[in-house]
Design a protein around this motif. Structure first.
Motif, PDB file in Angstrom:
ATOM      1  N   ASP A 142       0.835  -1.211   0.000  1.00 21.03           N
ATOM      2  CA  ASP A 142       0.000   0.000   0.000  1.00 21.03           C
ATOM      3  C   ASP A 142       0.864   1.253   0.000  1.00 21.03           C
ATOM      4  O   ASP A 142       0.570   2.232  -0.691  1.00 21.03           O
ATOM      5  N   THR A 146       0.755   3.973  -3.047  1.00 22.55           N
ATOM      6  CA  THR A 146       0.289   5.339  -2.780  1.00 22.55           C
ATOM      7  C   THR A 146       1.364   6.369  -3.103  1.00 22.55           C
ATOM      8  O   THR A 146       1.088   7.397  -3.742  1.00 22.55           O
ATOM      9  N   LYS A 181      -6.591   5.508   5.923  1.00 26.42           N
ATOM     10  CA  LYS A 181      -7.978   5.199   5.535  1.00 26.42           C
ATOM     11  C   LYS A 181      -8.984   5.695   6.581  1.00 26.42           C
ATOM     12  O   LYS A 181      -9.764   4.914   7.126  1.00 26.42           O
ATOM     13  N   ASN A 209     -11.819   4.893  -3.221  1.00 27.14           N
ATOM     14  CA  ASN A 209     -11.403   4.352  -1.929  1.00 27.14           C
ATOM     15  C   ASN A 209     -11.855   5.146  -0.708  1.00 27.14           C
ATOM     16  O   ASN A 209     -11.968   4.578   0.376  1.00 27.14           O
ATOM     17  N   ALA A 210     -12.067   6.440  -0.859  1.00 25.42           N
ATOM     18  CA  ALA A 210     -12.379   7.259   0.314  1.00 25.42           C
ATOM     19  C   ALA A 210     -13.804   7.009   0.802  1.00 25.42           C
ATOM     20  O   ALA A 210     -14.697   6.671   0.016  1.00 25.42           O
ATOM     21  N   LYS A 211     -14.009   7.166   2.097  1.00 20.66           N
ATOM     22  CA  LYS A 211     -15.340   6.984   2.688  1.00 20.66           C
ATOM     23  C   LYS A 211     -16.118   8.297   2.618  1.00 20.66           C
ATOM     24  O   LYS A 211     -17.050   8.442   1.852  1.00 20.66           O
TER      25      LYS A 211
END
Length: 651
Positions: A142, A146, A181, A209-211
């Motif tokens: 990851d 990133t 995250k 991917n973001a909430k």
């Protein structure tokens, strides 16, 4: 997820904003918009708990995590890029330690049938499931994925963070926040330090991917691509629009138009009622109707119209002298730092009146070529600046170079000349620094205000070649539009280094792409260029738009990857060889410098002797040795610079 109720913030007599209420839900992509100084950054600080409001409540559930990227932050310089990114997984490390401890306890016990043992097993199972759900075993992948998305090379990951500029270190901080995250992601101007490719990667990351996200950005294309909701802070109020940015702009105009029509109709109704009351107030036969109209008037709720913030800077570049037909001509221009080639065979011609963009990843040579044009650094090849050229240069860090101890007025007063000093207040007023604002200290100004102040300094002298390096950083939407229109109307030539697609759209007619040591010319606007690059990328990946990827294409791709790995290894070995050669040159130069300095000291002692003072052979030797020393020092400096650069690349 996060609830905001009745928020109010006061820094003086007038509130920054008041009675602000909204809820942040899962999958919300909220664009927080408003002019500079409206309170956007303050709102983000309140949401993450860094600042306390004057009144109101921000309710955050206990299990909700928040990640916050400010515009400016204190950065660490004592680790490598990879180690700094690993700090995002500090919670995972602690959880792993707890799991190891529980495992040891289970191994030490033999009471397998007891309730305590079964409870311990349940606790371990639960913790282990949480640990695996967080992807704790794959965080190294990851990290690399990133950091690569944000523009770092694999060779950068083990370099110390101290070797990177502030912009690149802000990318590391952004990577750490994304890797955590969080449930709610708060981003304050995240695109200021990113190039176009990294911005596009961040867009995809947020979408996939973001909430929940709340972001402040003056990159219109970026916020429009990622937002599904827009909250506007204007004139002390917050209005929530459940649409993306472009639709918000349309809805806001429609909403105000509807309010105006309703307001006008209501005012006409009120006027008619008042006329009736005044006309029949003293007629006994109309007393009942008059009283009815009075009660009707009292029940009317006045329609409010959204205030429009009309404060904006008025920017117009002064008339400039006519320059030659070709302000900039580059012919086979090359720039090397030691053995490292930045770009080679740069051949381009910029005509009078053209507006062109320099684009490409950070570090590919955009600012280097600008410095060559400014004649700030040496280069090889031919670079000709046209006849009667007067250059105005706005550097990327121009706003940070201002003296923070001065007031706004004094900053301009110190550089204004002649009759211009009599117009300082008028100029400041047109840039929204009128009245008391001109007495503010630079240190209390926001990023946008500093950028406007730096822009004023650029306007004090007429120029016919503008070179602007990231001029839109920290400027709000309205100010960016004003600057864009001013550059369009500018009758000189402009070179714009920018990653802001929306700002460049419709402004430039030619794009110069920097990458791989080359500068490529693309005719057309910025979106024409982006469409072209997308097609090129698909071809390079061997993807056919008409058919699926074949097995042979897969084999070709694997072969290419293998070849690239071998090439990377060969390049590393070659750089190591060059580093050893540079270090040897440094050592040899130091020995020669010491020898020359010793001889100069001996000759100096001889010249101090009255009998030898007029001996021309000693004088000539002294001059010759001094010249040799100067040449060797210059050679030593170049070798040291080259060795440092190679060492950084290898690390």
């Amino acid at each position: 997820m996060v609830s905001v109720e009745g928020l109010k913030v006061e820094f003086g007599v007038k509130p920054l904003f008041s009675d602000v209420s909204f809820v942040i839900n899962d999958r919300d992509r909220i664009a927080l918009v408003g002019k500079n100084g409206a309170g956007k950054s303050t709102m983000l600080k309140i949401l993450c708990g860094m600042q306390t409001p004057t009144a109101g409540v921000v309710a955050v559930p206990n299990d909700t995590t928040i990640g916050y990227l400010p515009q400016v932050m204190i950065l660490q310089d004592d680790t490598t890029v990879r180690e700094e990114a690993r700090k995002a997984f500090a919670g995972n490390v602690k959880m792993k330690a707890r799991l190891d401890k529980l495992s040891e306890e289970l191994s030490a016990r033999t009471d397998y049938d007891s309730e305590e043992y079964m409870a311990l097993v349940d606790k371990y199972t639960l913790e282990h499931e949480r640990y695996m759900m967080m992807g704790a075993e794959n965080y190294e992948a990851d990290i690399e994925r990133t950091l690569a998305g944000l523009g770092f090379l694999r060779t950068d990951l083990d370099r110390p963070t101290s070797e990177f500029s502030g912009g690149w270190r802000m990318r590391i901080e952004l990577a750490k926040i994304l890797l955590q995250k969080p449930d709610v992601l708060l981003l304050d101007e995240p695109t200021n330090h990113l190039d176009i490719e990294s911005i596009q990667w961040l867009e995809q990351f947020i979408l996939q991917n973001a909430k929940a996200v709340v972001l402040v950005s003056h990159d219109r294309a970026f916020i429009n691509n990622v937002s599904n909701r827009t909250i506007e802070i204007s004139c002390g109020k917050a209005v929530d629009y459940k649409v993306k940015y472009d639709e918000y702009v349309t809805l806001r105009a429609e909403r105000r138009e509807q309010q105006l029509r309703a307001y006008e109709n209501q005012q006409k109704e009120i006027a008619d009622i008042k006329d009736f009351i005044e006309k029949f107030r003293y007629k006994a036969t109309k007393a009942v109707q008059v009283q009815s109209r009075i009660k009707q008037l009292e029940k009317i709720v006045p329609i409010e119209i959204d205030e429009v913030d009309n404060s904006t800077m008025h920017l117009k570049f002064p008339p400039c002298l006519r320059s030659g037909d070709y302000p900039v001509i580059c012919d086979e221009v090359r720039k090397d730092y030691g053995e490292h080639n930045v770009f080679d065979k740069v051949t381009l011609t910029i005509k009078r009146g053209e507006k062109v963009a320099f684009v490409g990843k950070n570090g590919e040579g955009k600012s280097t070529l600008v410095k060559c044009i400014m004649n700030e650094i040496p280069y090889s090849g031919n670079l000709k600046i046209g006849h009667n050229i007067q250059i105005g240069y706005f550097a990327q860090n121009q706003a940070q170079l201002l003296d923070e101890s001065l007031t706004v007025f004094d900053t301009i007063d110190n550089v204004a000349k002649g009759d211009m000093r009599l117009r300082i207040n008028d100029i400041l007023g047109s840039f929204m620094f009128g009245g008391e604002a001109s007495e503010k200290k630079v240190k209390v100004l926001s990023g946008g205000e500093r950028s406007r102040l730096a822009m004023i300094k650029l306007l004090l002298e007429p120029v016919n070649l503008l070179i602007l390096d990231e001029p839109t950083n920290h400027l709000d939407m309205v100010s960016k539009d004003v600057l864009k229109e001013a550059i369009k109307a500018f009758d000189g030539t402009a070179i714009i280094v920018s990653h802001d697609r929306e700002f460049l759209d419709g402004l430039v007619t030619k794009v110069y792409e920097f990458g791989g040591g080359k500068v490529r010319e693309h005719l057309g606007g910025i979106y024409d260029f982006l469409r072209t690059r997308q097609v090129d990328s698909l071809n390079q990946l061997g993807v056919s738009q008409a058919s699926a990827v074949t097995t042979s294409a897969d084999n070709d791709e694997e072969s290419m990857e293998k070849q690239e790995r071998l090439q990377s290894y060969a390049e590393r070995k070659e750089m190591q060889k060059k580093l050893r050669k540079a270090e040897k040159t440094v050592s040899e130069s130091e020995a020669k410098i010491e020898k020359f300095e010793q001889r100069l000291k001996e000759l100096d002692d001889l010249l101090c002797d009255p009998e030898r003072a007029s001996d021309m052979s000693v004088v000539n030797e002294y001059t010759a040795v001094k010249e040799q020393l100067d040449q060797e020092v210059e050679k030593w400096e170049l070798a040291v610079e080259e060795a440092d650069m190679l060492r950084n690349e290898i690390e």
